[in-house]
Scaffold this active site. Structure first.
Site, PDB file in Angstrom:
ATOM      1  N   GLY A 152       0.830  -1.191   0.000  1.00  0.00           N
ATOM      2  CA  GLY A 152       0.000   0.000   0.000  1.00  0.00           C
ATOM      3  C   GLY A 152       0.867   1.244   0.000  1.00  0.00           C
ATOM      4  O   GLY A 152       2.068   1.197   0.265  1.00  0.00           O
ATOM      5  N   CYS A 153       0.230   2.366  -0.305  1.00  0.00           N
ATOM      6  CA  CYS A 153       0.987   3.622  -0.387  1.00  0.00           C
ATOM      7  C   CYS A 153       1.532   4.027   0.977  1.00  0.00           C
ATOM      8  O   CYS A 153       2.719   4.329   1.121  1.00  0.00           O
ATOM      9  CB  CYS A 153       0.116   4.726  -0.974  1.00  0.00           C
ATOM     10  SG  CYS A 153      -1.543   4.852  -0.273  1.00  0.00           S
ATOM     11  N   TYR A 154       0.670   4.016   1.995  1.00  0.00           N
ATOM     12  CA  TYR A 154       1.150   4.358   3.332  1.00  0.00           C
ATOM     13  C   TYR A 154       2.250   3.398   3.797  1.00  0.00           C
ATOM     14  O   TYR A 154       3.299   3.843   4.271  1.00  0.00           O
ATOM     15  CB  TYR A 154       0.006   4.307   4.333  1.00  0.00           C
ATOM     16  CG  TYR A 154      -0.947   5.471   4.327  1.00  0.00           C
ATOM     17  CD1 TYR A 154      -0.499   6.773   4.457  1.00  0.00           C
ATOM     18  CD2 TYR A 154      -2.322   5.256   4.246  1.00  0.00           C
ATOM     19  CE1 TYR A 154      -1.397   7.841   4.497  1.00  0.00           C
ATOM     20  CE2 TYR A 154      -3.225   6.316   4.293  1.00  0.00           C
ATOM     21  CZ  TYR A 154      -2.760   7.604   4.416  1.00  0.00           C
ATOM     22  OH  TYR A 154      -3.647   8.651   4.470  1.00  0.00           O
ATOM     23  N   GLU A 246       1.892  11.972  -0.045  1.00  0.00           N
ATOM     24  CA  GLU A 246       1.669  11.347   1.243  1.00  0.00           C
ATOM     25  C   GLU A 246       2.871  11.659   2.101  1.00  0.00           C
ATOM     26  O   GLU A 246       4.012  11.672   1.624  1.00  0.00           O
ATOM     27  CB  GLU A 246       1.561   9.828   1.045  1.00  0.00           C
ATOM     28  CG  GLU A 246       0.480   9.202   1.839  1.00  0.00           C
ATOM     29  CD  GLU A 246       0.053   7.892   1.222  1.00  0.00           C
ATOM     30  OE1 GLU A 246      -1.048   7.824   0.668  1.00  0.00           O
ATOM     31  OE2 GLU A 246       0.841   6.941   1.265  1.00  0.00           O
TER      32      GLU A 246
END
Lengths: 350, 350, 350, 350
Positions: A152-154, A246
């Protein structure tokens, strides 16, 4: 050189679109199959106007795709929808490499998948074949795998900045507070009230506090690095009025007499020579503006005012290094090419 | 009813302008003196176009102001510039009440002022006369004071949500991590590269990490509430691409067997009947969109996934409850009026 | 292939930075001189954090630049500051090609320069050497020139969409209403109150109505195309809360029985085979989101509800096709290379 | 004073919410009925979080509303859905005044309604009872009417700035080019891809070019003012990345020897003493930042560079003066109260 024929599942989402954007300028990729069930039959440019300048195959439905005609597949579908098709391609087309940008094969433990995603995993038997596609930390597995489950991005932002510290036992993995901020594209292109311009604009909203699914990956990987079972971390995401980007601010308690400077050295050491990881000079603070549109991740460690604590900040573009870019990096690795191919774009600022 | 004659020092900044906006609709205020040295002689509407619809006295320089002709003064000047004029008015016009929105009289200890602001305090002898203007927690002092030092925007959000917990010894004040997010107006109207639209837009930037001056107030007040000398807290602000609004996410370790629910009960108890403090229902998460343009502060307590920890989130409009609105609330209190006068505006959404 | 050594004058502005961004990925460019007088001696990444990932020569002052060591110079300085240095390089280093992104050599008539820019032109004698760098319309001149005066961002959008119509006498050049909208980067990185986030955000402001200097270029070039002396057009720009992008909505009265469809055909005809000009299908409306970060310009012609009128809409990224990208395109042309080198990036969306 | 009991139809849309925001602070309004079929049974604060601070009746479905218990109804429903309920209330509750913020009763000619909205008007027989609620221009009709059809947001900005000029025959109504820009809230709260943050952000998009329904009202009213049948105007709207605000730039050809100054004098003359219309000084340019959140409209006339032409710019907040605010102003007028009641809020800037 002969082109590698590539299919993209879920070409009408932001992740799929960013993969197409990058793949179109990749020297060895030929995009041959683009699926988007809800838009089957349409030109891509009717769905994404920024592709008005280029030629692309029309969108088709998954059922109409000929997997025998592609060499690799990128999956940009929402979680839960990927397993059946992935399993089918995996079992019937052994030469096809699958780079999955969804969440469906990231968790090694199918029970964890059910716990976090609320669904039985219907392709659990191929889960062991999946490499966790955090490129810088799992190169061997990725090179060898036919199925690559991109993080995932996070988790990408968090793990790249914390795993080397956990491995060296410089931080207390049981006392991690991770305050995360994301642009709105992280929520996808689906129609939701909270991602309307008027709702997400001019404001900041925490969301999924204590419940965000990316926590499962973070706990899995930090737990593995720190050799801890059942690790629990704090992970608190906030929605920010920007499209991309992010930033994770991790508050860590140091161990074994480590200082913020030791943490930074460990990161410098871990990522020496990495083309896409930038450890910033001095106390330069990461900001999403540093990475927008690019595959770079930038990070730094700042001393906390509370003795024994430090602040680890990490930033990336959620659609590139946090998704499509990292997927392409893994693709390059899996095909034995230079990892940076197609990913040379510098950040777009302003 | 006879009007109270009011002067505003620093009428060309955002804080001054928001005070004017509110004061113009306050039933007992007559704005008679507006100073802005750099714009002396100009109509206010040449400096703030949104005042094109109303009549206001022209801007004058501080030196031209007649303090004998006003009943109260709001100071919206940058820190360091307020002390001399405040001292002068305080000493020569004993009937004038001074509501200071700058940082100059917030710290009880002049040594702390020097440490954090890098300047000797030149009016330290009147510091003991200053009430800390956190309305809900210091009403008695504010009513009695001639000089009211309104808190910083971040401290207002943080302290309102944490002080009641520290007083009841429900949280470990020595282990506070406060991740804060602010809109760009918090940086003022001065010309700085990092607050240009192209620099602050489409991105998030941490800043002043480990060094932000509002930490001094937070440590002073939490320390007082928890009865701790030399308290140190983590306070990490981030700049968000929005004009107004502030949200603080405080990560607390609970004490004495308290649960997140106990913390919430303590806040409900502390603010029962307060007109401007909203403790949100259930797990409704505060967002700046809930308070934009209004004097409300909204907060909630959410259980953390890590046992023994909780997350306290608080939000307000930095220019209203975080500055001009709270100043006006204190003014109302100081003059024995209903605290809500002139502050009835509901949040503007979207 | 041997690299072309390139200098950038004004490397601390947005235009200079975008040129650097593109040049760094250009296969035949070696950036050897970067000037920024106010930042001389600093690493570029201290001035533009998004260059933290790459190596670049440090910034120097113009006086310290060795023009004998470069092959080409891009000038990204504000107007009025370019003439002296351009003249000096032009006269003393005949092998150096100069691609000027400022306004200083765009107007063929030095009197017009003085009228619009309020300054005497101090290098009027080399003005005749300057090619007007609107690539698609002036290829022969650009190839032959040692000095290329790249058009303004607005003129690029306007002229590409209107000049072919004026040449074919399809529109009445004396009755042009051009309503233009630009992102804030068009105003540059200088510190101005109206480009602060809080001033430019959440709002739209017309500016320089009836006075914008880009009008001079538009009148010069449309006048030339339509063979009219002293042409006057309406050009009304508006500042939009976005960083990049420009859109011009031109309201035209048609001549000689032309229809909107005829206008569109003329544009299709003019730009057939052009790599960076996209005439959109059907009534697809140009939006800046189609071109962000890329060198593309997209346009279309829409019938007006008023008979005899049509609406010509054009969009580009003001920093790329409107400035640095077009400059690089001209550079490629001037050196006999493929015009698209270094400009292959697709638009970044979202 | 006895309160006026008010119902709001469509309380879950932006227009309904802004009406509630204003009505809650109106001294003579008691909100007793709030309908939102899709959210019936919910507290309003579950649908609009910025109402978390106040008490409101729960949302109910239209069918459950008791119209006998209200004195006035504001309709914030989408066009096409209002006619049946309006007709029912109108016919069965003759004492109830209806202030309609939808488009359903704005066009005097039912055939025009069908042409523009694609639906047969099912309450055409009460259309003649409807006053067109452009307050400043139709006070007599509004005072006398039981049904007030408030204008669209764009028409309010356009007509207030052009009708006085058309009435005095100062402009050529047959040659009007109106370039309009709106924030995203104008598109409502319904889920549409083009109003997602990532789609509408960082970009500008023209839309409904040559087809926007507000053109019908504009042509109706300008035609009436200029005494012209079948008038056609150009009206070209653009979507801007901001939540609130609208700005119209009208390009007019002057008649009868009028100058820009004459046009401005006509506006000053028309609106002398009006509480909500501001004709700006000198060449001060209207910007949406001047009116955000308020009921003000600001306008000015600027000379065009083309002789015989002028530029008329007008700005308002689409949800206030463009909708809920003007509706409340009409309500005040209809009940013989001061028009400014509940509308005193100054613009919120920044």
């Amino acid at each position: 050189m002969e082109k590698i024929k590539v299919g993209v599942l879920g070409a009408s989402g932001y992740t799929g679109a960013d993969l197409i954007r990058l793949a179109l300028r990749h020297p060895t990729i030929e995009l041959t199959v683009l699926t988007a069930n809800a838009h089957a039959g349409k030109p891509v440019k009717d769905v994404f106007r920024h592709f008005s300048h280029v030629d692309l195959p029309d969108l088709i439905s998954i059922d109409d795709a000929d997997w025998a005609a592609v060499d690799a597949v990128f999956c940009g579908l929402p979680h839960g929808t990927t397993q059946a098709i992935t399993k089918q391609i995996f079992e019937t087309h052994p030469k096809v490499k699958i780079i999955d940008m969804s969440a469906d094969f990231r968790l090694r433990d199918p029970a964890a998948y059910k716990e976090w995603y609320g669904l039985d995993h219907i392709a659990a038997e191929i889960q062991p074949e999946a490499a966790y596609g955090l490129t810088e930390l799992y190169r061997d597995e990725i090179e060898a795998a036919r199925l690559i489950a991109c993080p995932g991005c996070y988790p990408t932002a968090v793990l790249l900045s914390l795993v080397p510290l956990a491995i060296k036992d410089l931080i207390d993995a049981t006392d991690l507070v991770i305050d995360a901020k994301s642009g709105v594209s992280g929520a996808g292109r689906g129609l939701k009230e909270n991602t309307l311009f008027c709702e997400a604009g001019e404001g900041i909203s925490p969301y999924a506090v204590g419940k965000h699914r990316h926590m499962a990956e973070i706990e899995q990987e930090i737990g593995k690095a720190a050799n801890l079972e059942g690790l629990r971390v704090n992970f608190t995401p906030h929605l920010i009025p920007m499209s991309r980007g992010e930033l994770t601010t991790s508050y860590v308690r140091m161990k074994n007499g480590a200082s913020a400077s030791d943490l930074k050295d460990a990161l410098i050491d871990a990522y020496s020579g990495e083309p896409f990881v930038t450890i910033l000079d001095g106390e330069t603070l990461p900001q999403t503006q540093m990475v927008r549109g690019s595959n770079y991740v930038a990070m730094n460690v700042i001393p906390d005012r509370i003795p024994g604590r430090a602040i680890v900040i990490s930033t990336l573009d959620n659609l590139v290094k946090g998704s499509a870019g990292q997927a392409l990096q893994n693709f390059n690795l899996a095909y034995g090419m230079d990892e940076t191919l197609g990913l040379e774009q510098l950040p777009l600022f302003p």
